[in-house]
Design an enzyme around this catalytic site. Sequence first.
Site, short mmCIF file in Angstrom:
data_model
loop_
_atom_site.label_atom_id
_atom_site.label_comp_id
_atom_site.label_asym_id
_atom_site.label_seq_id
_atom_site.Cartn_x
_atom_site.Cartn_y
_atom_site.Cartn_z
N ARG A 112 0.83 -1.20 0.00
CA ARG A 112 0.00 0.00 0.00
C ARG A 112 0.87 1.26 0.00
NH1 ARG A 112 -1.96 0.93 4.28
NH2 ARG A 112 -1.11 -0.74 5.57
N LYS A 255 -8.53 -2.37 1.07
CA LYS A 255 -8.49 -1.44 2.20
C LYS A 255 -9.30 -0.18 1.92
CE LYS A 255 -6.25 -3.94 5.09
NZ LYS A 255 -7.01 -4.56 6.21
N HIS A 275 -10.96 -3.66 12.87
CA HIS A 275 -9.89 -4.40 12.21
C HIS A 275 -9.55 -5.57 13.12
CE1 HIS A 275 -5.51 -4.56 10.60
NE2 HIS A 275 -6.31 -5.27 9.85
N SER A 294 0.33 -6.80 12.67
CA SER A 294 1.09 -7.83 11.96
C SER A 294 2.10 -8.50 12.89
CB SER A 294 1.82 -7.20 10.77
OG SER A 294 2.57 -8.15 10.08
N LYS A 298 -2.70 -12.97 15.24
CA LYS A 298 -4.15 -12.82 15.07
C LYS A 298 -4.75 -13.95 14.22
CE LYS A 298 -5.44 -9.61 12.31
NZ LYS A 298 -5.79 -8.34 11.63
N THR A 299 -4.11 -14.21 13.06
CA THR A 299 -4.62 -15.26 12.17
C THR A 299 -4.43 -16.64 12.78
OG1 THR A 299 -4.16 -13.88 10.24
CG2 THR A 299 -4.44 -16.24 9.85
N ASP A 313 -10.00 -10.66 9.17
CA ASP A 313 -9.40 -9.33 9.13
C ASP A 313 -10.35 -8.16 9.39
OD1 ASP A 313 -6.93 -7.89 8.66
OD2 ASP A 313 -7.82 -7.15 6.80
N ARG A 378 1.43 -12.33 -1.23
CA ARG A 378 0.06 -12.50 -0.74
C ARG A 378 -0.71 -13.52 -1.55
NH1 ARG A 378 -1.95 -9.44 3.87
NH2 ARG A 378 -0.52 -7.70 4.16
#
Length: 588
Positions: A112, A255, A275, A294, A298-299, A313, A378
């Site tokens: 991004r 996003k 988020h 990151s 979390k995942t 997410d 990704r």
Amino acid sequence: MAYSMGGKSPYVTPHIYHKHYAQAFDAESSNRTSPSRLYPKHDDPSDRRDPRLAVIGRDLEYFSQAGFDMDRIQLKRNAPVALLYEDAIRNEGAIISSSGALINFSGKKTGRSPKDKRIVYEETSKDDIWWGSVNIKMDEHTFEINRERAIDYLNTRDNVYVFDGYAGWDPKYRIKVRVICARAYHALFMNNMLIRPTEEELLDFGEPDFIIYNAGQFPANRFTKGMSSTTSVEINFKRMEMVILGTEYAGEMKKGVFSVMHYLQPVKFGQLSLHSSANVGIEEGDVTLFFGLSGTGKTTLSTDPRRKLIGDDEHVWSDDGVFNIEGGCYAKCINLSAEKEPEIFNAIRFGSILENVVYNPMSRVPDYDDISITENTRCAYPIEYIPGAQIPCLVDRQPSNIIMLTCDAFGVLPPVSKLTPEQASYHFLAGYTSKTPGTEDGVLEPIPTFSTCYSAPFIVLHPGRYAEMLAERMAKHQVNCWLINTGWTGGKYGTGKRCPLKVTRRIVDAVHSGELAKAEYETFDVFGLQIPTGLEGVPRELLNPKLAWQDKEAFEREVRKLGGMFKKAFALYEQDVEEKVRLAGPQF
């Protein structure tokens, strides 16, 4: 391929032998105006136009009024995945990986461009936007110039792809999103990331609530007022449109939709956008939200064989429950393996798209360890590719637990703390984790990162508004909140050790079972956190990090050092929060 008899030339299927056959068919199907031209003649009374390819009637009028040259371009609306594969391979240099996923590349930009993100300053939203370094102002005239530039570029393309889909699984709060782009790869990406409508829903789709004009192959004019480079990513809440120039990184679209939902959900619907990842217990039906930046886990931690994944997410905590904003996942691929993350690894198949992933040119096997293009490799895939996903991705039940994840490389925060409502607001606003040595060039010691609401790059309203809504919902539904540190213990990075994953999983299991809620607690100095004095399966010295440090004076120095960093970072918000929230942070 079938071969004829008699030693003659092999019979070749016409659309392979004549390379323009498929293009000609695509063009015909894209511009058909009657059912009889779409299907062969037969007596099937259910014969009807294919909504995935036809652009007619009001839709055709919309594109004409928007400035599209309908006599020149081919519009392909919600094209089948196979067609997008064919176009990406034929026109963009994409390849099919050994597992069936499409591999394509975003060009110069592989991430991004937050410094090039703009929000249009206009009367309908200007009083709600949190203006500053995240939300940089753009005037309406400049937006119109860039929008015109994008449409002019799209008019030069032979193929223009349109994808109509939904953001938000709850019909009460969802929005209709239209993506207009010039790359099949971008159309496939948003086919995966948005919620895919049925053919019936597509026929009745109507006018979209939000439109993305993605002309990322074409640069912005950097001499245009307000432009800082040839890249421009801009949102206009009055027109409900987004324009992308000068970057082909697909994540900008994802996003962008999240930023719009981050604005609309609180302002229009009165709901809280977050988020976060989320899951639900298979047996008890209890819901947990996981916040984290990151590298915090979390995942990993929200993927649990005893629980169903609602999403990885972006979510909305509504008056009715929790729902996912997206129809897919956008996973990091660096060092991906079947052993470490089998669910993600096995989701990379036909229909998925690998972005900027290096592959073996002979075998077409992706090399997830190769970062020669970017570390930010990704994969985007539909959420139903994850076994055990909650489909549809919503639950009509309020959360029971919130887990805020941090990776503290200073090694001083406890592995688990039970937060008061005021502490929950404080840590939500702070959004702390650490960048560790090796994550970026020049990082020689841990660098604290404070990303407010765990989503600083996508914040649209003042962070205090999200924090206030979070506190209200937590109080109303008596939600427990936990701060879990997946970082270092027994010393900072370089001397201590990372908290074992099995210990963190044991802590998360104890949260879900209710075991931790019944535990006895003691106070952790400076930060004022409540930490359990005992938990079966977790050593006492891990629960209280001070016990794990050999050098007690060094521990105290690091605690005070980190506490000072929290105070400095929180100064940005302290004038806008209640005194009890300000006092919930570190005290010396």
